[in-house]
Design a protein around this motif. Structure first.
Motif, PDB file in Angstrom:
ATOM      1  N   LEU A   1       0.825  -1.209   0.000  1.00  0.00           N
ATOM      2  CA  LEU A   1       0.000   0.000   0.000  1.00  0.00           C
ATOM      3  C   LEU A   1       0.861   1.261   0.000  1.00  0.00           C
ATOM      4  CD1 LEU A   1      -2.882   1.161   0.176  1.00  0.00           C
ATOM      5  CD2 LEU A   1      -2.631   1.140   2.663  1.00  0.00           C
ATOM      6  N   ILE A   2       1.900   1.286   0.835  1.00  0.00           N
ATOM      7  CA  ILE A   2       2.748   2.480   0.910  1.00  0.00           C
ATOM      8  C   ILE A   2       3.580   2.639  -0.359  1.00  0.00           C
ATOM      9  CG2 ILE A   2       4.529   3.659   2.243  1.00  0.00           C
ATOM     10  CD1 ILE A   2       1.738   3.375   3.583  1.00  0.00           C
ATOM     11  N   ALA A   3       3.931   1.538  -1.003  1.00  0.00           N
ATOM     12  CA  ALA A   3       4.642   1.633  -2.284  1.00  0.00           C
ATOM     13  C   ALA A   3       3.774   2.348  -3.319  1.00  0.00           C
ATOM     14  CB  ALA A   3       5.029   0.243  -2.777  1.00  0.00           C
ATOM     15  N   LEU A   4       2.490   1.995  -3.371  1.00  0.00           N
ATOM     16  CA  LEU A   4       1.570   2.682  -4.284  1.00  0.00           C
ATOM     17  C   LEU A   4       1.420   4.145  -3.888  1.00  0.00           C
ATOM     18  CD1 LEU A   4      -0.533   2.690  -6.562  1.00  0.00           C
ATOM     19  CD2 LEU A   4      -2.226   1.873  -4.887  1.00  0.00           C
ATOM     20  N   PHE A   5       1.302   4.403  -2.596  1.00  0.00           N
ATOM     21  CA  PHE A   5       1.168   5.763  -2.073  1.00  0.00           C
ATOM     22  C   PHE A   5       2.378   6.614  -2.468  1.00  0.00           C
ATOM     23  CE2 PHE A   5       1.220   8.508   1.946  1.00  0.00           C
ATOM     24  CZ  PHE A   5       0.247   9.371   1.472  1.00  0.00           C
ATOM     25  N   ARG A   6       3.571   6.085  -2.236  1.00  0.00           N
ATOM     26  CA  ARG A   6       4.795   6.811  -2.582  1.00  0.00           C
ATOM     27  C   ARG A   6       4.894   7.055  -4.084  1.00  0.00           C
ATOM     28  NH1 ARG A   6       9.991   4.087   0.253  1.00  0.00           N
ATOM     29  NH2 ARG A   6      10.961   5.472  -1.285  1.00  0.00           N
ATOM     30  N   ARG A   7       4.512   6.058  -4.871  1.00  0.00           N
ATOM     31  CA  ARG A   7       4.622   6.198  -6.328  1.00  0.00           C
ATOM     32  C   ARG A   7       3.704   7.298  -6.844  1.00  0.00           C
ATOM     33  NH1 ARG A   7       7.887   6.692 -10.213  1.00  0.00           N
ATOM     34  NH2 ARG A   7       7.120   6.008 -12.256  1.00  0.00           N
ATOM     35  N   LEU A   8       2.484   7.353  -6.344  1.00  0.00           N
ATOM     36  CA  LEU A   8       1.549   8.393  -6.777  1.00  0.00           C
ATOM     37  C   LEU A   8       2.058   9.781  -6.397  1.00  0.00           C
ATOM     38  CD1 LEU A   8      -1.865   6.696  -5.894  1.00  0.00           C
ATOM     39  CD2 LEU A   8      -0.889   7.047  -8.171  1.00  0.00           C
ATOM     40  N   LEU A   9       2.630   9.911  -5.200  1.00  0.00           N
ATOM     41  CA  LEU A   9       3.155  11.207  -4.777  1.00  0.00           C
ATOM     42  C   LEU A   9       4.390  11.595  -5.585  1.00  0.00           C
ATOM     43  CD1 LEU A   9       2.733  11.067  -0.885  1.00  0.00           C
ATOM     44  CD2 LEU A   9       1.254  12.133  -2.590  1.00  0.00           C
ATOM     45  N   GLU A  10       5.222  10.628  -5.935  1.00  0.00           N
ATOM     46  CA  GLU A  10       6.389  10.920  -6.770  1.00  0.00           C
ATOM     47  C   GLU A  10       5.964  11.402  -8.155  1.00  0.00           C
ATOM     48  OE1 GLU A  10       9.078   7.671  -7.017  1.00  0.00           O
ATOM     49  OE2 GLU A  10       9.800   7.878  -4.953  1.00  0.00           O
ATOM     50  N   LEU A  11       4.937  10.772  -8.720  1.00  0.00           N
ATOM     51  CA  LEU A  11       4.447  11.196 -10.030  1.00  0.00           C
ATOM     52  C   LEU A  11       3.920  12.625  -9.977  1.00  0.00           C
ATOM     53  CD1 LEU A  11       2.589   7.948 -11.215  1.00  0.00           C
ATOM     54  CD2 LEU A  11       4.741   8.873 -12.106  1.00  0.00           C
ATOM     55  N   SER A  12       3.198  12.954  -8.911  1.00  0.00           N
ATOM     56  CA  SER A  12       2.675  14.319  -8.783  1.00  0.00           C
ATOM     57  C   SER A  12       3.808  15.320  -8.587  1.00  0.00           C
ATOM     58  CB  SER A  12       1.693  14.397  -7.613  1.00  0.00           C
ATOM     59  OG  SER A  12       2.352  14.186  -6.378  1.00  0.00           O
ATOM     60  N   GLU A  13       4.851  14.918  -7.854  1.00  0.00           N
ATOM     61  CA  GLU A  13       5.991  15.800  -7.626  1.00  0.00           C
ATOM     62  C   GLU A  13       6.753  16.062  -8.926  1.00  0.00           C
ATOM     63  OE1 GLU A  13       9.002  14.283  -4.928  1.00  0.00           O
ATOM     64  OE2 GLU A  13       8.975  16.184  -3.843  1.00  0.00           O
ATOM     65  N   GLN A  14       6.840  15.049  -9.776  1.00  0.00           N
ATOM     66  CA  GLN A  14       7.503  15.214 -11.069  1.00  0.00           C
ATOM     67  C   GLN A  14       6.660  16.057 -12.025  1.00  0.00           C
ATOM     68  OE1 GLN A  14       8.122  11.179 -12.350  1.00  0.00           O
ATOM     69  NE2 GLN A  14       9.526  10.702 -10.668  1.00  0.00           N
ATOM     70  N   ALA A  15       5.336  15.945 -11.904  1.00  0.00           N
ATOM     71  CA  ALA A  15       4.456  16.649 -12.833  1.00  0.00           C
ATOM     72  C   ALA A  15       4.310  18.129 -12.498  1.00  0.00           C
ATOM     73  CB  ALA A  15       3.076  15.983 -12.836  1.00  0.00           C
ATOM     74  N   ALA A  16       4.483  18.503 -11.223  1.00  0.00           N
ATOM     75  CA  ALA A  16       4.227  19.883 -10.804  1.00  0.00           C
ATOM     76  C   ALA A  16       5.069  20.909 -11.563  1.00  0.00           C
ATOM     77  CB  ALA A  16       4.435  20.015  -9.297  1.00  0.00           C
ATOM     78  N   PRO A  17       6.410  20.761 -11.667  1.00  0.00           N
ATOM     79  CA  PRO A  17       7.186  21.764 -12.413  1.00  0.00           C
ATOM     80  C   PRO A  17       6.766  21.866 -13.877  1.00  0.00           C
ATOM     81  CG  PRO A  17       8.633  20.334 -11.121  1.00  0.00           C
ATOM     82  CD  PRO A  17       7.284  19.708 -11.101  1.00  0.00           C
ATOM     83  N   VAL A  18       6.441  20.723 -14.479  1.00  0.00           N
ATOM     84  CA  VAL A  18       6.009  20.722 -15.880  1.00  0.00           C
ATOM     85  C   VAL A  18       4.686  21.468 -16.021  1.00  0.00           C
ATOM     86  CG1 VAL A  18       5.368  19.266 -17.836  1.00  0.00           C
ATOM     87  CG2 VAL A  18       7.195  18.537 -16.278  1.00  0.00           C
ATOM     88  N   LEU A  19       3.772  21.219 -15.082  1.00  0.00           N
ATOM     89  CA  LEU A  19       2.459  21.860 -15.133  1.00  0.00           C
ATOM     90  C   LEU A  19       2.571  23.375 -15.008  1.00  0.00           C
ATOM     91  CD1 LEU A  19      -0.658  21.851 -15.029  1.00  0.00           C
ATOM     92  CD2 LEU A  19      -0.463  21.488 -12.551  1.00  0.00           C
ATOM     93  N   TYR A  20       3.344  23.847 -14.009  1.00  0.00           N
ATOM     94  CA  TYR A  20       3.430  25.295 -13.800  1.00  0.00           C
ATOM     95  C   TYR A  20       4.214  25.979 -14.921  1.00  0.00           C
ATOM     96  CZ  TYR A  20       1.166  25.058  -9.279  1.00  0.00           C
ATOM     97  OH  TYR A  20       0.233  24.886  -8.280  1.00  0.00           O
ATOM     98  N   ALA A  21       5.177  25.290 -15.505  1.00  0.00           N
ATOM     99  CA  ALA A  21       5.878  25.860 -16.663  1.00  0.00           C
ATOM    100  C   ALA A  21       4.919  25.996 -17.847  1.00  0.00           C
ATOM    101  CB  ALA A  21       7.069  24.975 -17.034  1.00  0.00           C
ATOM    102  N   TRP A  22       4.053  24.998 -18.025  1.00  0.00           N
ATOM    103  CA  TRP A  22       3.081  25.045 -19.118  1.00  0.00           C
ATOM    104  C   TRP A  22       2.047  26.147 -18.876  1.00  0.00           C
ATOM    105  CZ3 TRP A  22      -2.200  24.259 -19.749  1.00  0.00           C
ATOM    106  CH2 TRP A  22      -2.635  24.050 -21.067  1.00  0.00           C
ATOM    107  N   LEU A  23       1.595  26.290 -17.618  1.00  0.00           N
ATOM    108  CA  LEU A  23       0.622  27.337 -17.299  1.00  0.00           C
ATOM    109  C   LEU A  23       1.217  28.729 -17.493  1.00  0.00           C
ATOM    110  CD1 LEU A  23      -1.058  25.856 -14.081  1.00  0.00           C
ATOM    111  CD2 LEU A  23      -2.112  26.132 -16.336  1.00  0.00           C
TER     112      LEU A  23
END
Length: 520
Positions: A36-58
């Protein structure tokens, strides 16, 4: 064949094989918690990687900023509904686990498991300055409690399994099995029970093994080569670092209380409160993106980037203020990782100042960052051993235990002399003080309570019949070393004896005062 299976099951349930059962159950808890925590960590890592890309695009397509703000408000409304549905999902989750172990709270493990997971992923993934460790501890505890409830274990064994799950959650979140075990002993139970130890070790090691299958054996923080510090050569500097970071940590609990009270008294509807930090995150994503999320990447960048001292102070103030704004709203998410980030920033500020003053070589900057995390944790949580071991495991720096302990104890003493209460105890006491709002969680039942007689306590050297026990309590067993003693009125208790009592849950604090160590 059927007879052999029946004999094995009968042996497994015998009281004399209780530790074996806890060990097996701990491994089961560890497997499910790790997944369960592996899935939890993976989802948070994906969001952390996506944030800079998202704000640069915005930034390039500002017409979509309004849509992003609307999505953040929708997430805020969902978080509000989650907390309204079950108040045990609010905040870190660690104070709630402490409340359950004290017999003062209870939770619907299946509902909290689903809601806490969803709420933490949404909130932290959207950029809130909250940590994954508190939710991980509570998610693991839910799995432990769920196993106990499904298999109809006793009230005491349920607590052992819940504690094992909590330790497994912390271990899996930070790839730190030893810290997970020590956290349960030093912070959650404050009792070095062999039963707690057996289940927790099994669960923590197994959950870490599972998460390492997905994430490898790399430490959480990537700080490169860390020079080995001889504590004797920089003794005064280490004490100064601990005192400096410990002093900064004094503001954490106070401002956390201010934030919680501010949200409680704010003249805005409840459904709007989670939207405040989320919209603030939307703004910070453009102007100070380093403070978004838990902050593990920010810690790594402190080693790779030579930030000016004024920018370090800005990051420290920004991360601190944003963490207060996020946690005060009551949304699911912890303060463990933000605390460590604040400690790392404090250590970086200290190092930069020491280098400018010419009293420290720049090569020791990374050491100050590492030691600052342990010191800040010790000052706020007041669990110095857990802090030192956790940072050692999270950074992969196993040659600095002496220096970590020295800095952690210095920061702990600063907080203790200032009369600061441990942050999780403070949060728990706030919750229990609002009993009119938590009345449906309060448990009023008799429990089996395990405690040890401290040096110089009121019970040491006295016969059982001479002691004024809490009303309604019954002493059922005394463990002296490896010897089990049936208590009688003439039995004289000694320092170090382990007592097992049947006691009303509301009398636990009274019993703890009787057995507490007395300083002479």
């Amino acid at each position: 064949m059927a007879n052999r299976i029946e004999a094995a099951m009968r042996m497994f349930t015998e009281p004399r094989h209780f530790k074996l059962r806890l060990f097996v159950e701990g491994n089961i808890i560890g497997v499910f918690t790790g997944l369960l925590i592996a899935l939890f960590r993976r989802l948070l890592e994906l969001s952390e990687q996506a944030a800079p890309v998202l704000y640069a695009w915005l930034a390039v397509h500002p017409v979509w900023i309004g849509g992003w703000a609307a999505l953040l408000m929708l997430i805020g409304w969902i978080l509000y509904r989650i907390v309204r549905w079950d108040g045990m999902t609010s905040g870190s989750g660690i104070p709630q686990i402490k409340g359950i172990l004290l017999g003062r709270m209870d939770m619907n493990w299946a509902r909290v498991l689903v809601l806490k997971f969803a709420g933490a992923v949404l909130g932290i993934g959207a950029g809130l300055s909250l940590g994954r460790e508190g939710p991980s501890v509570q998610l693991g505890a839910c799995i432990g409690q769920g196993l106990g409830r499904v298999t109809h274990r006793s009230y005491s064994e349920n607590h052992y399994l819940l504690t094992a799950g909590a330790g497994a959650g912390l271990a899996a979140a930070f790839n730190a099995p030893l810290a997970g075990v020590i956290f349960c002993l030093e912070e959650l139970t404050k009792n070095f029970s062999p039963f707690v130890l057996m289940g927790t070790i099994a669960a923590a090691v197994t959950s870490t093994t599972v998460t390492q299958y997905f994430f490898g054996m790399e430490p959480v923080f990537h700080l490169g080569d860390v020079p080995v510090v001889s504590a004797g050569s920089v003794y005064i500097l280490l004490i100064a670092l601990g005192a400096f970071v410990g002093t900064l940590g004094l503001a954490f609990n106070s401002m956390l209380t201010v934030s919680l009270d501010g949200y409680m008294k704010a003249p805005v509807p409840g459904w709007m409160k989670p939207m405040i930090p989320l919209l603030a995150a939307g703004v910070l994503g453009f102007v100070l993106p380093q403070v978004l999320g838990g902050g593990s990447r920010l810690v790594d960048s402190l080693v790779l980037t030579d930030y000016p001292v004024l920018f370090l102070l800005l990051l420290l103030a920004g991360k601190f203020a944003f963490t207060m704004l996020c946690f005060g709203s009551g949304v699911p998410g912890g303060i463990f990782l933000p605390m460590l980030v604040l400690g790392a920033l404090s250590g970086a500020v200290f190092a930069r100042a020491a280098v400018l003053l010419g009293i420290m070589d720049p090569v020791w900057t990374v050491n100050c960052i590492i030691f600052g995390m342990a010191a800040y944790f010790s000052a706020v949580v007041k669990s110095p051993v857990t802090g030192a071991v956790l940072i050692m495991e999270m950074t992969g720096s196993f040659d600095h235990l002496l220096a970590l302990i020295l800095v952690s104890m210095t920061a702990y003493l600063v907080a203790d002399l200032a009369g600061r209460e441990p942050v999780y105890d403070m949060l728990l006491n706030r919750s229990l003080a609002l009993q009119d709002k938590l009345s449906h969680h309060i448990r009023k039942r008799r429990i089996v309570f395990e405690t040890g007689i401290g040096a110089g306590s009121l019970l040491a050297g006295r016969c059982v019949r001479q002691i004024l026990w809490p009303a309604g309590s019954l002493l059922v067993n005394v463990r002296r070393g490896s010897e089990e003693i049936t208590p009688t009125g003439e039995l004289r208790l000694r320092e170090g004896d382990e007592l097992y009592l049947l006691i009303d849950a509301s009398r636990q604090e009274e019993m703890e005062r009787l057995t507490a160590e007395k300083l002479t």
